[in-house]
Design an enzyme around this catalytic site. Sequence first.
Site, PDB file in Angstrom:
ATOM      1  N   TRP A 176     -53.011  37.104 -16.028  1.00 18.06           N
ATOM      2  CA  TRP A 176     -54.165  37.625 -15.361  1.00 18.06           C
ATOM      3  C   TRP A 176     -53.944  38.155 -13.731  1.00 18.06           C
ATOM      4  CZ3 TRP A 176     -55.109  34.600 -11.566  1.00 18.06           C
ATOM      5  CH2 TRP A 176     -54.690  33.005 -11.754  1.00 18.06           C
ATOM      6  N   GLU A 274     -41.016  34.265 -18.480  1.00 15.86           N
ATOM      7  CA  GLU A 274     -41.137  33.913 -17.127  1.00 15.86           C
ATOM      8  C   GLU A 274     -42.269  33.150 -17.004  1.00 15.86           C
ATOM      9  OE1 GLU A 274     -41.961  35.346 -12.643  1.00 15.86           O
ATOM     10  OE2 GLU A 274     -42.715  36.276 -14.133  1.00 15.86           O
ATOM     11  N   CYS A 308     -46.428  34.108  -9.175  1.00 16.31           N
ATOM     12  CA  CYS A 308     -45.602  33.148  -9.517  1.00 16.31           C
ATOM     13  C   CYS A 308     -44.483  32.664  -8.357  1.00 16.31           C
ATOM     14  CB  CYS A 308     -44.787  33.491 -11.017  1.00 16.31           C
ATOM     15  SG  CYS A 308     -45.849  33.824 -12.156  1.00 16.31           S
ATOM     16  N   PHE A 409     -51.190  27.820  -7.005  1.00 18.29           N
ATOM     17  CA  PHE A 409     -51.715  29.300  -7.397  1.00 18.29           C
ATOM     18  C   PHE A 409     -52.903  29.339  -6.704  1.00 18.29           C
ATOM     19  CE2 PHE A 409     -51.390  32.572 -10.836  1.00 18.29           C
ATOM     20  CZ  PHE A 409     -50.179  32.874 -10.724  1.00 18.29           C
TER      21      PHE A 409
END
Length: 508
Positions: A176, A274, A308, A409
Site C-alpha cells: 500500500w 522485496e 522500504c 515505517f
Amino acid sequence: MTVFFKSSLDGPNLRGMPIVTETESGKTVGVNRIGADWVAGSAGRFLKVDSPATGEHLGYLALSTRADVGRAVAAAHGARETLRRMGVFARAALCMKVADAIDRHADDLARLLCLEQGKPFHKEAKAEVAGAALGFRNAAEQIKWLETACFPVADANKRAFSFLQPKGVFAIITPWNFPAALPCLYYLGPALATGNAVVWVPAPTTSLIAVKLMECLIEAGVPDGAVNLVLGEGAEVGDEAVIHPGVHAIGFTGSSATGAAIARRGAGKPLLLEMGGNGPTIVLADADVEMAAAQVGAGCFANAGQICTATERFLVHQSIHDDFVEGLVKAAGKVRMGDPFDPETTMGPLNNAASLDKMLSHMADAEARQARVLTGGGIAKGKPTNLYFEPTVVTGLTRESLLNVEESFGPVAPVLTFDTDEEAFALAASSPYGLSAAVFTNSIKRAFHYTETLRVGIVNVNEMSCYWEPHIPAGGAAGTNSGLGRTGGRHTLMEMCDLKTMTVDVSR
C-alpha cells in the site's frame, strides 16, 4: 465504473477494518477483473474505504475468495498463448500504449492516489503516477535489447544457444505504500514485456487505485486474461495465489513477516521478494554535516517514512552528534502537514491504523528506555484523521530499542552514536534487515570500506538511503530479512524468464 447495491452498513469488523455484508446504494464499488469481465468477489462482503488524508468515504471493495483466485488463474492460462504469439516487439509496443493511457488519466489517478493512500497530491502523488507510466516504458525499452548468448562448445559440429522464455503465470502481491508506481515498475510492466500472464492481488487499503490502473491497461488493449485483478484479504486471496498449482512464480513486495510466509507457502516456485528494510544511515566524522542532515531529513520524512528503503535510523559519530541533530531538527521543522491538495503540503498521514499502532509502540518503547524526543513524537492535532504523525527526532537510544532493531515505517528519525568503525558496523548489524544503507563521508577509501562491509543490497554514498532509479538493481542481501532476487531494469526481466538452452548438430 460504478456498481450499485442496497443495504445498511452493519457488519462484522475484521482486523480493525470495517467489513460490511452489503453497501449503500449508489456508492462506487471496486470489483475484480478476471479475463474479459468485471466481476464482484464471491465473498458477499465489502471493505469500506475511507481516506486517511481527509476522512471522507471513498467507496467499497468487493472482497474475493479462493474460488475467485482459481478463476483468475484459469484466465491467465488462457492468455499465455496470445502473449507468446505477440512476440517481443509487439509486447513492447503494447507496454508503451499502457504508459500513454496512464499519462492520459494522470490527474485522476493522482487524485485518487492522494485520497486513498494519503500522500500529498502535488509533491508525491503526481510523481508516483508518472513512475507508474515509466515502469511500462522502461520495460518496453529494455526487453527489446535484452540479448542472450551463443556458447563455444568442444564439438565442432555443435552450436549452443540460449534464449529467454516467460515463466508462465505470475502471482503478484503488492503493498500500500506505493500502490501505483511499484506494481508497474517492479512487476506489471516487466511481466507484460516478457510475456508472463498475471494474477494481481493488491493491498486492500489501496485497491481502488489498482482498479483504475486496470482500466488503463484495458484501454491500451492488453489482452483479456493477461493481467487479472483479484481484490481481498491477503490471508485468503493472496495465500491462494501463492499456493495455487496453476501459478508458476511469485512476486511480492511487503513486510518481512508476510514475505517469509509466502516463501514457506510457495516453496519450490521461483520467488522474487522485496521485503522490509531498516536502512542505517552512517554519518562519519569527516562528513559534511550540514549536507548530510538536509539529505537524510528528506529521506526520513518522504511518504511519511513509509518507504522500504527509508532512512530508518541514524548512526552518527559522537564528535559530530550535536551539530548533526541540530540540522535534523531543522529538517523536521520544514515538514508541512495539511490539506493534501495544497501545493505547500509536503507530508501526508500514515496509511492505516496498524501503521499508527506500530509507531506508537516504538515511541513508547523509546521513552521507556529514557530516550529524548527532541521534536514531534505523537499524533498531530487538528488534522482530519488521527493518522497524521508528527515528524519526530529521537536521541539517546540504546542498541536494543525497537526504533533501532525493527522497521518503524513512519516519520521518525532515531539517532544512535558510535566512536569506532567496529561499533558502527555492530550497530548496523543489530537489526536483521539488509535492504539499503547510506554512508556520509569525504573519504573515498572509507566509502568503499563501508560499502563492501555492510550486509545490504544497496549502499548510497553521500545520498539518502532511499535514492534509486528504476533500472538500477535493488534487493536484500542474503542472510537478512529483506528478500530474495533483484528488481530493476533488465534484472527484473531476467527474474521473470527461464533461460532456455538449445543445441544443434549442424552436420546432420
